[in-house]
Design a protein around this motif. Structure first.
Motif, PDB file in Angstrom:
ATOM      1  N   GLN A  30     -40.307 -47.448  38.440  1.00 33.72           N
ATOM      2  CA  GLN A  30     -41.645 -46.850  38.504  1.00 33.72           C
ATOM      3  C   GLN A  30     -42.346 -47.217  39.808  1.00 33.72           C
ATOM      4  O   GLN A  30     -42.985 -46.372  40.442  1.00 33.72           O
ATOM      5  CB  GLN A  30     -42.494 -47.305  37.308  1.00 33.72           C
ATOM      6  CG  GLN A  30     -42.056 -46.725  35.991  1.00 33.72           C
ATOM      7  CD  GLN A  30     -42.801 -47.359  34.835  1.00 33.72           C
ATOM      8  OE1 GLN A  30     -42.940 -48.583  34.763  1.00 33.72           O
ATOM      9  NE2 GLN A  30     -43.289 -46.525  33.923  1.00 33.72           N
ATOM     10  N   ILE A  31     -42.232 -48.471  40.201  1.00 34.65           N
ATOM     11  CA  ILE A  31     -42.858 -48.914  41.448  1.00 34.65           C
ATOM     12  C   ILE A  31     -42.196 -48.223  42.635  1.00 34.65           C
ATOM     13  O   ILE A  31     -42.875 -47.732  43.539  1.00 34.65           O
ATOM     14  CB  ILE A  31     -42.791 -50.443  41.582  1.00 34.65           C
ATOM     15  CG1 ILE A  31     -43.664 -51.105  40.505  1.00 34.65           C
ATOM     16  CG2 ILE A  31     -43.213 -50.885  42.981  1.00 34.65           C
ATOM     17  CD1 ILE A  31     -43.516 -52.598  40.405  1.00 34.65           C
ATOM     18  N   GLU A  32     -40.885 -48.167  42.621  1.00 39.91           N
ATOM     19  CA  GLU A  32     -40.150 -47.518  43.707  1.00 39.91           C
ATOM     20  C   GLU A  32     -40.589 -46.056  43.864  1.00 39.91           C
ATOM     21  O   GLU A  32     -40.785 -45.573  44.977  1.00 39.91           O
ATOM     22  CB  GLU A  32     -38.655 -47.598  43.432  1.00 39.91           C
ATOM     23  CG  GLU A  32     -37.787 -47.247  44.605  1.00 39.91           C
ATOM     24  CD  GLU A  32     -36.330 -47.506  44.298  1.00 39.91           C
ATOM     25  OE1 GLU A  32     -35.604 -46.527  44.056  1.00 39.91           O
ATOM     26  OE2 GLU A  32     -35.930 -48.688  44.304  1.00 39.91           O
ATOM     27  N   ALA A  33     -40.773 -45.374  42.754  1.00 42.33           N
ATOM     28  CA  ALA A  33     -41.193 -43.971  42.798  1.00 42.33           C
ATOM     29  C   ALA A  33     -42.583 -43.823  43.409  1.00 42.33           C
ATOM     30  O   ALA A  33     -42.889 -42.812  44.045  1.00 42.33           O
ATOM     31  CB  ALA A  33     -41.166 -43.368  41.393  1.00 42.33           C
ATOM     32  N   ARG A  34     -43.430 -44.832  43.230  1.00 46.47           N
ATOM     33  CA  ARG A  34     -44.786 -44.774  43.773  1.00 46.47           C
ATOM     34  C   ARG A  34     -44.850 -45.206  45.233  1.00 46.47           C
ATOM     35  O   ARG A  34     -45.754 -44.815  45.954  1.00 46.47           O
ATOM     36  CB  ARG A  34     -45.726 -45.647  42.946  1.00 46.47           C
ATOM     37  CG  ARG A  34     -45.972 -45.072  41.564  1.00 46.47           C
ATOM     38  CD  ARG A  34     -46.753 -46.060  40.713  1.00 46.47           C
ATOM     39  NE  ARG A  34     -46.927 -45.550  39.366  1.00 46.47           N
ATOM     40  CZ  ARG A  34     -48.078 -45.115  38.878  1.00 46.47           C
ATOM     41  NH1 ARG A  34     -49.163 -45.126  39.624  1.00 46.47           N
ATOM     42  NH2 ARG A  34     -48.155 -44.685  37.644  1.00 46.47           N
ATOM     43  N   LEU A  35     -43.904 -46.043  45.670  1.00 47.06           N
ATOM     44  CA  LEU A  35     -43.964 -46.584  47.020  1.00 47.06           C
ATOM     45  C   LEU A  35     -43.152 -45.798  48.045  1.00 47.06           C
ATOM     46  O   LEU A  35     -43.407 -45.897  49.242  1.00 47.06           O
ATOM     47  CB  LEU A  35     -43.473 -48.038  47.044  1.00 47.06           C
ATOM     48  CG  LEU A  35     -44.257 -49.057  46.233  1.00 47.06           C
ATOM     49  CD1 LEU A  35     -43.697 -50.448  46.464  1.00 47.06           C
ATOM     50  CD2 LEU A  35     -45.734 -49.016  46.558  1.00 47.06           C
ATOM     51  N   TYR A  36     -42.176 -45.068  47.580  1.00 47.28           N
ATOM     52  CA  TYR A  36     -41.261 -44.391  48.505  1.00 47.28           C
ATOM     53  C   TYR A  36     -41.222 -42.899  48.215  1.00 47.28           C
ATOM     54  O   TYR A  36     -41.292 -42.480  47.079  1.00 47.28           O
ATOM     55  CB  TYR A  36     -39.850 -44.975  48.374  1.00 47.28           C
ATOM     56  CG  TYR A  36     -39.806 -46.445  48.705  1.00 47.28           C
ATOM     57  CD1 TYR A  36     -39.696 -46.869  50.014  1.00 47.28           C
ATOM     58  CD2 TYR A  36     -39.913 -47.399  47.704  1.00 47.28           C
ATOM     59  CE1 TYR A  36     -39.672 -48.214  50.326  1.00 47.28           C
ATOM     60  CE2 TYR A  36     -39.897 -48.754  48.003  1.00 47.28           C
ATOM     61  CZ  TYR A  36     -39.778 -49.153  49.318  1.00 47.28           C
ATOM     62  OH  TYR A  36     -39.775 -50.488  49.624  1.00 47.28           O
ATOM     63  N   SER A  37     -41.048 -42.122  49.285  1.00 45.75           N
ATOM     64  CA  SER A  37     -40.920 -40.683  49.104  1.00 45.75           C
ATOM     65  C   SER A  37     -39.505 -40.360  48.647  1.00 45.75           C
ATOM     66  O   SER A  37     -38.610 -41.209  48.694  1.00 45.75           O
ATOM     67  CB  SER A  37     -41.229 -39.952  50.413  1.00 45.75           C
ATOM     68  OG  SER A  37     -40.199 -40.178  51.349  1.00 45.75           O
ATOM     69  N   GLU A  38     -39.312 -39.143  48.221  1.00 42.70           N
ATOM     70  CA  GLU A  38     -37.992 -38.724  47.735  1.00 42.70           C
ATOM     71  C   GLU A  38     -36.947 -38.760  48.832  1.00 42.70           C
ATOM     72  O   GLU A  38     -35.751 -38.875  48.552  1.00 42.70           O
ATOM     73  CB  GLU A  38     -38.077 -37.321  47.142  1.00 42.70           C
ATOM     74  CG  GLU A  38     -38.873 -37.271  45.863  1.00 42.70           C
ATOM     75  CD  GLU A  38     -38.939 -35.875  45.271  1.00 42.70           C
ATOM     76  OE1 GLU A  38     -38.168 -34.995  45.684  1.00 42.70           O
ATOM     77  OE2 GLU A  38     -39.780 -35.666  44.379  1.00 42.70           O
TER      78      GLU A  38
END
Length: 88
Positions: A30-38
């Motif tokens: 969840q954090i990774e999805a919020r911190l990094y773009s696709e």
């Protein structure tokens, strides 16, 4: 109050995510999805590194940690951790 803290954009995004939902556990995914773009391909320990760096900046030695790890679940911000104890 305290000394100003300089955060990177990623550290600020992490703090923003945790602070908007105090007490809620966020998984690494969840954090990774919020911190990094696709289009980004963060290293496997990128979230751990961001949390570690943010913890060091927010809670110097002798100051209670605001960000806690829930083993196997993720991370959360505990705003009560910074409050002085009310045991008099």
């Amino acid at each position: 109050m305290g000394n100003p803290v300089t955060l990177t954009a990623r550290e600020f995004a992490l703090l923003d995510c945790l602070a908007r939902h105090p007490g809620q556990i966020f998984s690494r995914e969840q954090i990774e999805a919020r911190l990094y773009s696709e289009t980004d391909s963060p290293l496997s320990n990128a979230v751990d590194t961001a949390v570690y760096s943010l913890r060091r900046k927010l809670s110097p030695p002798g100051v209670p940690q605001l960000i806690h790890t829930r083993r196997g679940l993720g991370y959360l911000l505990d705003p009560d951790a910074a409050s002085p104890s009310s045991s008099s």
